[in-house]
Design a protein around this motif. Sequence first.
Motif, PDB file in Angstrom:
ATOM      1  N   ASP A 157       0.854  -1.185   0.000  1.00 23.31           N
ATOM      2  CA  ASP A 157       0.000   0.000   0.000  1.00 23.31           C
ATOM      3  C   ASP A 157       0.891   1.236   0.000  1.00 23.31           C
ATOM      4  OD1 ASP A 157      -1.888   1.935   0.286  1.00 23.31           O
ATOM      5  OD2 ASP A 157      -2.567   1.337   2.276  1.00 23.31           O
ATOM      6  N   GLN A 158       1.039   1.835  -1.172  1.00 18.40           N
ATOM      7  CA  GLN A 158       1.887   3.016  -1.310  1.00 18.40           C
ATOM      8  C   GLN A 158       1.085   4.312  -1.311  1.00 18.40           C
ATOM      9  OE1 GLN A 158       3.393   0.612  -4.861  1.00 18.40           O
ATOM     10  NE2 GLN A 158       5.025   2.104  -4.613  1.00 18.40           N
ATOM     11  N   ALA A 159      -0.237   4.197  -1.228  1.00 20.75           N
ATOM     12  CA  ALA A 159      -1.084   5.385  -1.343  1.00 20.75           C
ATOM     13  C   ALA A 159      -0.942   6.282  -0.117  1.00 20.75           C
ATOM     14  CB  ALA A 159      -2.537   4.977  -1.524  1.00 20.75           C
ATOM     15  N   THR A 160      -0.779   7.567  -0.366  1.00 21.92           N
ATOM     16  CA  THR A 160      -0.739   8.547   0.718  1.00 21.92           C
ATOM     17  C   THR A 160      -1.941   9.484   0.677  1.00 21.92           C
ATOM     18  OG1 THR A 160       0.623  10.010  -0.662  1.00 21.92           O
ATOM     19  CG2 THR A 160       1.781   8.522   0.850  1.00 21.92           C
ATOM     20  N   HIS A 161      -2.580   9.578  -0.499  1.00 21.45           N
ATOM     21  CA  HIS A 161      -3.751  10.435  -0.659  1.00 21.45           C
ATOM     22  C   HIS A 161      -4.737   9.760  -1.609  1.00 21.45           C
ATOM     23  CE1 HIS A 161      -0.422  13.189   0.361  1.00 21.45           C
ATOM     24  NE2 HIS A 161      -1.340  13.914   0.966  1.00 21.45           N
ATOM     25  N   THR A 162      -5.983  10.161  -1.519  1.00 23.39           N
ATOM     26  CA  THR A 162      -6.986   9.700  -2.464  1.00 23.39           C
ATOM     27  C   THR A 162      -6.752  10.367  -3.813  1.00 23.39           C
ATOM     28  OG1 THR A 162      -8.605   9.430  -0.697  1.00 23.39           O
ATOM     29  CG2 THR A 162      -9.458   9.556  -2.949  1.00 23.39           C
ATOM     30  N   PHE A 163      -6.808   9.576  -4.883  1.00 21.17           N
ATOM     31  CA  PHE A 163      -6.593  10.148  -6.207  1.00 21.17           C
ATOM     32  C   PHE A 163      -7.836  10.912  -6.641  1.00 21.17           C
ATOM     33  CE2 PHE A 163      -6.802  10.272 -10.787  1.00 21.17           C
ATOM     34  CZ  PHE A 163      -5.513  10.638 -11.139  1.00 21.17           C
ATOM     35  N   ASP A 164      -7.643  12.181  -6.964  1.00 18.20           N
ATOM     36  CA  ASP A 164      -8.722  13.034  -7.459  1.00 18.20           C
ATOM     37  C   ASP A 164      -8.165  13.850  -8.617  1.00 18.20           C
ATOM     38  OD1 ASP A 164     -10.707  14.831  -8.024  1.00 18.20           O
ATOM     39  OD2 ASP A 164     -10.911  15.609  -5.992  1.00 18.20           O
ATOM     40  N   PRO A 165      -8.586  13.568  -9.848  1.00 16.89           N
ATOM     41  CA  PRO A 165      -8.020  14.281 -10.998  1.00 16.89           C
ATOM     42  C   PRO A 165      -8.222  15.788 -10.939  1.00 16.89           C
ATOM     43  CG  PRO A 165      -9.840  12.838 -11.666  1.00 16.89           C
ATOM     44  CD  PRO A 165      -9.568  12.550 -10.245  1.00 16.89           C
TER      45      PRO A 165
END
Length: 252
Positions: free
Chosen positions: A89-97
């Motif tokens: 799990d490398q995600a640090t933030h939710t992806f939002d274009p």
Amino acid sequence: MTNQPILHLPTELITWLKTLPDIDYIGAGTANQHWRLTCGSQRYIWRERIHHQPGSSQIAERLALQCLDGRSWAPKVCLYLEEGILFYDQATHTFDPQTLTPSQRQHLLHSITELWQIPFQGHQMNYTALIKNYADLAGHGADTDALASSLLAESYLWRDEMMCFIHQDIHPGNLLLSNKQVILIDWEYATRGNPWIDAIALQRMLQLTQTERQFLMHHLPTYPAENAWSRMSLWLTQLDALWSRAQTKQSW
């Protein structure tokens, strides 16, 4: 209150983790459910396969991820199983274009153009067979046959030398944000295919600036007809419509 699905971890996954993890449900796509597994300070994403989707391939995904091993914009895979894939799990933030910074947008575009240049030993997409398969699954009718005919006519223009390594399913649900970098996940549709498909997906998602379009066009093959962006945008919209019909029929 919405009932969350129940996760049954495969024995082989528990053996690899060496402990029972804390489990959090993240969400689901059309064919997968995503779970965060936490073991002490280490976090993983378990992408559980729910069912097969038309056009997707577990074999192609595994080949793609092995080919991309070590790339900063590809997931770091820990374990491949028939039931799913485990990655860090490398995600640090939710992806939002809508909230991407200019540098994050640039990183995503550079990642995709880098992808197009990587040699890939997987199969080359047979778009004729794909479209006909979608039409068969959707059930033939006037509207379905018209969609298929339009898609086939356009794809007949594409030359073999246009084809390269592509993701072929770029949308916000298949992207993670790790600090300043974007990570592409869900490679089940990866293939040697037409890179204009990835370019149009980026245009849809990001509303590319003229400068960003020009950057992509520097790496794209010359399209064999005028008005490439509008033609390919229509083609991908039609393919999505045909895929949706095929997926709906298959789920009955």
